[in-house]
Write an enzyme that holds these catalytic residues in place. Structure first.
Site, PDB file in Angstrom:
ATOM      1  N   ARG A 157       2.376  -1.220   1.084  1.00  0.00           N
ATOM      2  CA  ARG A 157       1.436  -1.883   0.155  1.00  0.00           C
ATOM      3  C   ARG A 157       0.874  -0.890  -0.874  1.00  0.00           C
ATOM      4  O   ARG A 157       0.481   0.219  -0.537  1.00  0.00           O
ATOM      5  CB  ARG A 157       0.274  -2.504   0.941  1.00  0.00           C
ATOM      6  N   ARG A 190      -4.153   2.368   0.424  1.00  0.00           N
ATOM      7  CA  ARG A 190      -5.407   2.400   1.184  1.00  0.00           C
ATOM      8  C   ARG A 190      -5.337   3.472   2.261  1.00  0.00           C
ATOM      9  O   ARG A 190      -4.291   3.666   2.875  1.00  0.00           O
ATOM     10  CB  ARG A 190      -5.644   1.023   1.832  1.00  0.00           C
TER      11      ARG A 190
END
Ligand code: AP5
Length: 244
Positions: A157, A190
């Site tokens: 991601r 992240r």
């Protein structure tokens, strides 16, 4: 609210678009939705689509907490340690955030709660909050998916921090690797999107959040989604569930 001077500065086309959007929203039924599922199950991917379709506000506790951490607010300082380890932050912190957020005018037609409630205590507190307003949760969308699929989704991601746009190196790649398609700004990963932290996040999901699904199943409001399918197929399932 914008003053009339501000309104004069807004191009007519933008005003018309906003007016048409509001007229379309007025015809939509109010909806109070919860999206529940493990990390990487697609809650954040589907939320903007549901938000636009039903004119709801999108409240993602993870995004709110990350913003607080980045701004080093007292709330962010308290939340950071648990988030870095993939553990849940305390119920009181997140309940307070949601209680404030659902009062916003953009939540007037209802809301999508993405990542909340994550414990039965949070669910009970939410139901109390809504009961005081004479409302209740209409539907809980359960993003059911096997754990084995999630590591590839999470570690691939990429996020555009200021807009929240999400990409995936394999399943939804940006046009230029590492760059946001719209703004040309860099994408980030992240801090908790590693295989090691994912294990703790999944453990927290199974132990603390799955009971939330049972809690709402007893109230007859849970709809099952097959979240292991391609994004557009999941979107079609969501639309079917919400139109019934
Ligand atoms: P949070 O930010 O809520 O993270 P999460 O629940 O772990 O969810 P994710 O954002 O990782 O997953 P998602 O389902 O949105 O996946 P996405 O659509 O992006 O929480 C982070 C932390 O904050 C927690 O660990 C906790 O510490 C704290 N916290 C938050 N809320 C809390 C609460 N209520 N109480 C206590 N603590 C709280 O998809 C993932 C990737 O897969 C993307 O790259 C996407 O492009 C891709 N993808 C999506 N759908 C598909 C598909 N159908 N097929 C293929 N790829 C897909």
């Amino acid at each position: 609210m914008a003053s009339s001077a501000n309104l004069e500065d807004i191009p007519s086309m933008d005003l018309m678009t906003e007016l048409l959007r509001r007229m379309k929203c007025a015809t939509k039924p109010d909806k109070r939705l919860i999206l529940v599922g493990p990390p990487g199950s697609g809650k954040g991917t589907q939320s903007p689509i549901i938000k636009d379709e039903y004119c709801l506000c999108h409240l993602a506790t993870g995004d709110m907490l990350r913003a607080a951490v980045a701004a080093k607010t007292p709330l962010g300082i308290k939340a950071k340690e648990a988030m870095d380890k993939g553990e849940l932050v305390s119920d009181d912190l997140v309940v307070g955030i949601i209680d404030e957020a659902i009062k916003k005018p953009s939540c007037q037609k209802g809301f999508i709660l993405d990542g909340f409630p994550r414990t039965v205590v949070q669910a009970e507190k939410l139901d109390e909050m809504l009961a005081k307003k004479g409302t209740k949760v209409d539907k809980v969308l359960n993003f059911a998916i096997d754990d084995a699929i999630l590591e590839e989704r999470i570690t691939g991601r990429w996020i555009h921090p200021s807009s929240g746009r999400t990409y995936h190196s394999k399943f939804a790649p940006p046009k230029v690797p590492g760059i946001d398609d719209v703004t040309g700004e860099p994408l980030i990963q992240r801090k908790d999107d590693t295989a090691a932290v994912l294990r703790s996040r999944l453990e927290a999901f199974h132990r603390q959040t799955e009971p939330v699904i049972d809690y709402y199943s007893k109230k007859g409001v849970v709809a099952q989604l097959h979240a292991d399918q391609p994004p557009n197929v999941v979107t079609a399932e969501v639309q079917k569930v919400l139109s019934s």
